[in-house]
Design a protein around this motif. Structure first.
Motif, short mmCIF file in Angstrom:
data_model
loop_
_atom_site.label_atom_id
_atom_site.label_comp_id
_atom_site.label_asym_id
_atom_site.label_seq_id
_atom_site.Cartn_x
_atom_site.Cartn_y
_atom_site.Cartn_z
N THR A 167 0.83 -1.22 0.00
CA THR A 167 0.00 0.00 0.00
C THR A 167 0.85 1.26 0.00
N PHE A 168 1.95 1.23 0.73
CA PHE A 168 2.83 2.39 0.79
C PHE A 168 3.32 2.75 -0.62
N LEU A 169 3.77 1.76 -1.37
CA LEU A 169 4.24 2.02 -2.74
C LEU A 169 3.11 2.46 -3.66
N ARG A 170 1.95 1.86 -3.48
CA ARG A 170 0.81 2.24 -4.33
C ARG A 170 0.47 3.71 -4.10
N ASN A 171 0.45 4.13 -2.85
CA ASN A 171 0.15 5.53 -2.53
C ASN A 171 1.29 6.45 -2.97
N GLN A 172 2.51 6.01 -2.76
CA GLN A 172 3.68 6.82 -3.12
C GLN A 172 3.74 7.06 -4.63
N ARG A 173 3.41 6.05 -5.39
CA ARG A 173 3.45 6.17 -6.86
C ARG A 173 2.22 6.87 -7.43
N LYS A 174 1.22 7.06 -6.60
CA LYS A 174 -0.02 7.72 -7.03
C LYS A 174 -0.58 7.09 -8.32
N LEU A 175 -0.72 5.77 -8.27
CA LEU A 175 -1.22 5.04 -9.43
C LEU A 175 -2.70 5.31 -9.66
N THR A 176 -3.06 5.51 -10.92
CA THR A 176 -4.47 5.61 -11.26
C THR A 176 -5.06 4.22 -11.16
N ASP A 177 -6.38 4.12 -11.15
CA ASP A 177 -7.03 2.81 -11.10
C ASP A 177 -6.63 1.95 -12.30
N THR A 178 -6.52 2.58 -13.47
CA THR A 178 -6.14 1.85 -14.68
C THR A 178 -4.72 1.32 -14.57
N GLU A 179 -3.80 2.16 -14.11
CA GLU A 179 -2.41 1.74 -13.93
C GLU A 179 -2.31 0.59 -12.93
N PHE A 180 -3.07 0.71 -11.84
CA PHE A 180 -3.06 -0.36 -10.84
C PHE A 180 -3.60 -1.66 -11.42
N GLU A 181 -4.70 -1.58 -12.16
CA GLU A 181 -5.30 -2.78 -12.77
C GLU A 181 -4.33 -3.44 -13.74
N ASN A 182 -3.59 -2.63 -14.51
CA ASN A 182 -2.60 -3.19 -15.45
C ASN A 182 -1.50 -3.94 -14.70
N GLN A 183 -1.01 -3.32 -13.64
CA GLN A 183 0.04 -3.97 -12.85
C GLN A 183 -0.50 -5.20 -12.12
N LYS A 184 -1.74 -5.13 -11.67
CA LYS A 184 -2.35 -6.28 -11.00
C LYS A 184 -2.51 -7.45 -11.98
N ASN A 185 -2.92 -7.15 -13.21
CA ASN A 185 -3.07 -8.21 -14.22
C ASN A 185 -1.73 -8.86 -14.54
N SER A 186 -0.68 -8.06 -14.60
CA SER A 186 0.67 -8.62 -14.82
C SER A 186 1.05 -9.52 -13.66
N PHE A 187 0.76 -9.06 -12.45
CA PHE A 187 1.06 -9.84 -11.25
C PHE A 187 0.31 -11.16 -11.25
N LEU A 188 -0.96 -11.13 -11.64
CA LEU A 188 -1.79 -12.34 -11.65
C LEU A 188 -1.35 -13.34 -12.71
#
Length: 191
Positions: free
Chosen positions: A101-122
């Protein structure tokens, strides 16, 4: 007991153990455990092994190139269509518990950016191994995920490392030396 092994553990095996395995005891032992289905190598890990460290794992564990061996041992374990036992719950855990969560907040990811990274992770080998372990546990079998990673996140990745996620999911993890110590019948002479 089933053992799911990651790329770095296989790399450690071929770099730090097999050069001293003059009588091929460990080499043959690992081969037999893979053949019996006790050590599981998933598709994503085998793929990583072909290009990590110039394919050292594949070049050293030559049976991982042998089509007849791969077919009889059912290697690699296909994970493309593998789902977590409770998919909705698991995805919530990815969003809330497995993310740094710290990195997610620090990077100020948009929902779309987060979803893209989450899909890569999955689709990554790490989470595919974890999902496989969850399915093995659901079937009532004991499973160990072998990884050389530490629980502490020090690589600035958005998602936690294998041991941290496994700890939250009650999946047992071990390092390669811990696993080898657990097995009976390995009598290696390092002379």
């Amino acid at each position: 007991m089933k053992v799911v092994i990651d790329t770095n553990s296989l790399l450690s095996l071929v770099r730090y153990y097999l050069p001293f395995d003059k009588k091929s005891v460990l080499f043959e032992f690992i081969k037999e455990k893979i053949n019996q289905g006790e050590i599981i190598i998933i598709d994503k890990v085998l793929e990583e092994c072909t290009y990590n460290s110039k394919g050292l794992v594949i070049k050293t564990l030559v049976y991982l190139e042998d089509k007849a061996f791969l077919k009889s041992a059912k290697v690699p374990y296909k994970t493309e269509s593998l789902l977590a036992p409770s998919p909705a719950k698991f995805l919530r855990q990815v969003d809330n518990q497995f993310v740094n969560t710290f990195l997610r907040n620090q990077r100020k990811l948009t929902d779309t950016e987060f979803e893209n990274q989450k899909n890569s992770f999955l689709n990554d080998a790490d989470i595919r191994q974890i999902i496989l372990c969850l399915n093995i546990i659901k079937e009532g079998e004991e499973v160990i995920l072998v990884t050389e990673e530490s629980e502490v996140s020090n690589d600035n990745k958005l998602f936690k490392k294998i041991p941290a996620i496994c700890k939250e999911l009650d999946i047992l993890t071990m390092t390669l030396p811990e696993l080898l110590d657990k097995y009976d019948g390995i009598n290696i002479d390092f002379k």
